[in-house]
Design an enzyme around this catalytic site. Sequence first.
Site, PDB file in Angstrom:
ATOM      1  CG  LEU A   7      -2.008  -1.167   1.303  1.00 16.94           C
ATOM      2  CD1 LEU A   7      -2.411  -1.243   2.889  1.00 16.94           C
ATOM      3  CD2 LEU A   7      -2.881  -0.908   0.159  1.00 16.94           C
ATOM      4  N   GLY A  13       6.783   4.108   4.471  1.00 18.15           N
ATOM      5  CA  GLY A  13       7.432   5.408   5.160  1.00 18.15           C
ATOM      6  C   GLY A  13       8.536   5.234   6.013  1.00 18.15           C
ATOM      7  CG  ASP A  45       3.285  13.427  12.423  1.00 22.93           C
ATOM      8  OD1 ASP A  45       3.341  14.335  11.605  1.00 22.93           O
ATOM      9  OD2 ASP A  45       3.746  12.380  11.985  1.00 22.93           O
TER      10      ASP A  45
END
Length: 880
Positions: free
Chosen positions: A568, A571, A687
């Site tokens: 998918l 990171g 974040d």
Amino acid sequence: MGEDDLQVFTEIKIRPKSCKTVFSSDTITAKKKPLLSFHFSGIRVGSSQLKSRENALMKRFLMLLLCFGSLFSLFTSCNAADTLTITEALRDGDTILSAGGMFELGFFSLGNSNSRYLGIWYKKISNRTFVWVANRNAPLNSTSGMLQVSSDGILQLLSDDGDTIWSSSSVSLRNIAPVAQLLDNGNLVVRDERSTDKQTFIWQSFDYPGDTFLPGMKLGKDLVTGVDRRWLSWKSLDDPSPGRYTAWMDTNGFPQIFVGEGEDLYLRFGPWNGQRFSGMPNLRANPTSVNVFVLNQREIYYSYEIDSSIISRIYMNPEGGVARMNWVNHTQSWFPVLTLAPIDSCSAYGLCGPYATCNPNSFPVCSCMGGFEPKRPEEWNVAYWSSGCLRRTPLDCGNDGFRRISGVKLPDTRHSWFNLSMTLGECEMACKMNCSCVAYANIDIRNGGSGCLLWFDELMDIRDYDETQDLYIRMAVSELTSLTTPESGSSKKKQMIIAFVSTSLCLVLVGLSLAIYARSKKKRSYMNRQDINVDSVNEGRKEDAELPSFRLSKIAKATSNFSITNKLGEGGFGPVYKGVLDDGQEIAVKRLSQTSTQGIDEFKNEIRCIAKLQHRNLVKLLGYCIRGDELMLIYEYMANKSLDLIIFDERQSSMLDWPQRFRIIHGIARGLLYLHQDSRLRVIHRDLKAGNILLDYDMNPKISDFGLARRFKGYETEAKTNKVVGSYGYISPEYAVHGLFSVKSDVFSFGVLVLEIVSGKKNRGFSHEEHSDNLLGHAWRLYKEDRSLELASSQIRDKCIDSELLRSIHIGLLCVQQHAEDRPSMASVVVMLDNESTLPPPKQPAFFTQLSLHENNAINTLAPTQISIDDATITLLDAR
């Protein structure tokens, strides 16, 4: 009145609405509560006049019985719990229940509307879920509607003035005894009661699906009657009228399923390969369900069957998403077990044009197949691929060959020919003998393959998928040679160059292998020192609930051994894969990269933070996997991926209207309130950004990625760090400059997110032709000039509720004020979103204008940072 007078006392009672209308008397009893009931109190006749009035009494008595009989046939509603005959009527307030009690038929309204619909819903579940609506195009305006069965076999929905609002058919039949019946599979049928064949129906609701596809329904065509069973979405969750999306079985060439958005083709599911439709790898048979595809001279359709102990439906939402959902009694909710129409960058039909393949994990997503080149290179250079590709070398009929391609969804079959009995060799010969044939394939992949499928037009809508069905494309012989063997030169010089390059590559690969081995060895040593296990994660506290551990073999199987087609995104933590467990549950697997420098800390932090948090607006951590060097986190799968992929994309942003965006803002606010105040731990996310807001099947927001989160004790409100983490554009000023973070840091990020959701623009990188302000400064400028509505995205500007929009912008500006003490708490934000109270005026926001390069460097100097760049957000879980 004298003793000898005839006395007849008749009492008429009118009772509230119910399922039946029957008579109540001394000799006639009601099966259910009646709408009208008649009761004989008694008949008293004087003895002296008995003989003289005997004949008159009998006549009056017979006339009275005749009147009662007429009224009985006029007002009776239903003679059995699951049927309706021609002498009965179903009125608003009445219901019919299927024999097993699974489904119920009656009248209903949706949302705040007064419109009344006749439909079918699940009776056995707490959450009323509608599976079929009769008058979806013509709602009733009152509660006086009535359903009847005519003597010629037609269901008729009548208004209070007798007008026909909806009818099942316009074809009348004679010499039948029609009865309507609600079956326990959810099918409303009209059948001839005299017929011995109980499976032959005059009419059935299964022939006219809505947004719900039930087990036993058929999607396809009856070639004898001409009935085309199409699947139509609702216009919205509160409006069952036909929406934008329609699914149908296209029978031109070899059958395949299309989903259309209005007049445009939206999605295509390729031809049936004996197990599932090509391009639908999720549609696999399992112990609880069986896929059925029928292709004969009488009908062509797809259906599915499921274990009777499972309540299941396939649902198409108003945005075109399709998923199979099971009812879970434990949670009293629908659980999506299978996504049939995943939306990604390659979903759109024909995105890359003819002779091109689409791969959502590549950039650019479109590429020409081997032996082909862009038809219009100038368009491809600007990422406009619809013109597709063309052959580098023209075909020479009779001297061509075929190139085998696997791992793709087969092309559009509307211009194809097929034969169900031919072998693959016979299929190749048939294609070779016809100069118009451009490709061929087996139809059925089972038992070594069988059947023949030939294409006679440009190959359209091909994409990479984990498919085992081979496609053979006609190619010039010269192209086949260049694609299968490397080009060779005649000179020794060229051979020496090739040998030199090969040797160099080998040495480089050996060096890389040694480096990777050394690093992995070092990493293992580091992990052993860290003692990564569930005990260290839970810090040894016995009161903590143990998080489930998954075996590596189970995760590998679920992700097809971490196949690239299941990837998918990726990171800083590592790649993320989609997986499907043996029970059909979809998962997202976040796998620690061997080269990650942050992963171990994030791994522990995510488990510490998320494992104990349960909220509908937080992503759910299902478990973890530790095996040697492998560290993995297993999450629930979010069908609509991350918010940034939608709101910042011009095409995708149309999926979110204002009510959905407002609901997303609400959901994020409630999720943050839970983290800051209502959870057993006070958690600061640190974040929060659009890339870390995931959207489930129904577009409900869920906050994800807690790798940078910090837990506080109940009395703590802020902390300081020398290591600033987060994403440019979302970090609060006190955190970016001084390293101070608190719940108000998350509030600042939330305010930025609100303004981004409203505008559809990123705060970081925002530009305006009239000034150099960033998004916050632009919103502030418009607010001061009383022009805040201009901030709204063009996708929602004409369809939003102005008061809600202005209130959201106002709240967003309150959250991004320069000083932390001026910002509201998330508890106040939730109250402000839910109420129409007067809001305080906002002060000038922080970071009013775009930071220059010098200013960015100044911040970096003041506080060493580890910033996650929002532009690099991955598809599902955005790690740093």
